[in-house]
Design a protein around this motif. Sequence first.
Motif, mmCIF file in Angstrom:
data_model
loop_
_atom_site.group_PDB
_atom_site.id
_atom_site.type_symbol
_atom_site.label_atom_id
_atom_site.label_comp_id
_atom_site.label_asym_id
_atom_site.label_seq_id
_atom_site.Cartn_x
_atom_site.Cartn_y
_atom_site.Cartn_z
ATOM 1 N N GLN A 20 -8.375 6.163 -17.635
ATOM 2 C CA GLN A 20 -8.755 5.128 -18.592
ATOM 3 C C GLN A 20 -10.185 5.297 -19.070
ATOM 4 N N GLN B 105 -13.326 3.116 -20.793
ATOM 5 C CA GLN B 105 -13.846 1.787 -21.104
ATOM 6 C C GLN B 105 -14.949 1.916 -22.146
ATOM 7 N N TYR C 234 -8.646 4.476 -27.818
ATOM 8 C CA TYR C 234 -9.213 3.393 -27.018
ATOM 9 C C TYR C 234 -10.054 2.494 -27.918
#
Length: 115
Positions: free
Chosen positions: A1, A3, A104
């Motif tokens: 992931q 961020q 993202y």
Amino acid sequence: QVQLVESGGGLVQAGGSLRLSCAASGRIFSISTMGWYRQAPGKQRELVAAITSGGGTNYADSVKGRFTISGDNAKNTVYLQMNSLKPEDTAVYYCNVVQRGYIYWGQGTQVTVSS
């Protein structure tokens, strides 16, 4: 992931300037593009500016000559310098990162330009 943490939004008078920052962290391997989108109330999200890992840039016609996107590959950070702001620039600005085909998004930062 991956961020994304954005900062730098706020309230400014027409003609003023703001600088947005977006720092990416987490599982970063090879970011291909970082950019900024915005969404005004009742409107679709639109591209503002984007920069590739090689330094190529792309701007929406409405911001050309007023906004400048830049990036720091070592810090995985992208900046958006916004000058000569207009009331129509008012929107939530979202950071966007593309890595290995995945997209993202940041949480968004409000930019309000008063007339």
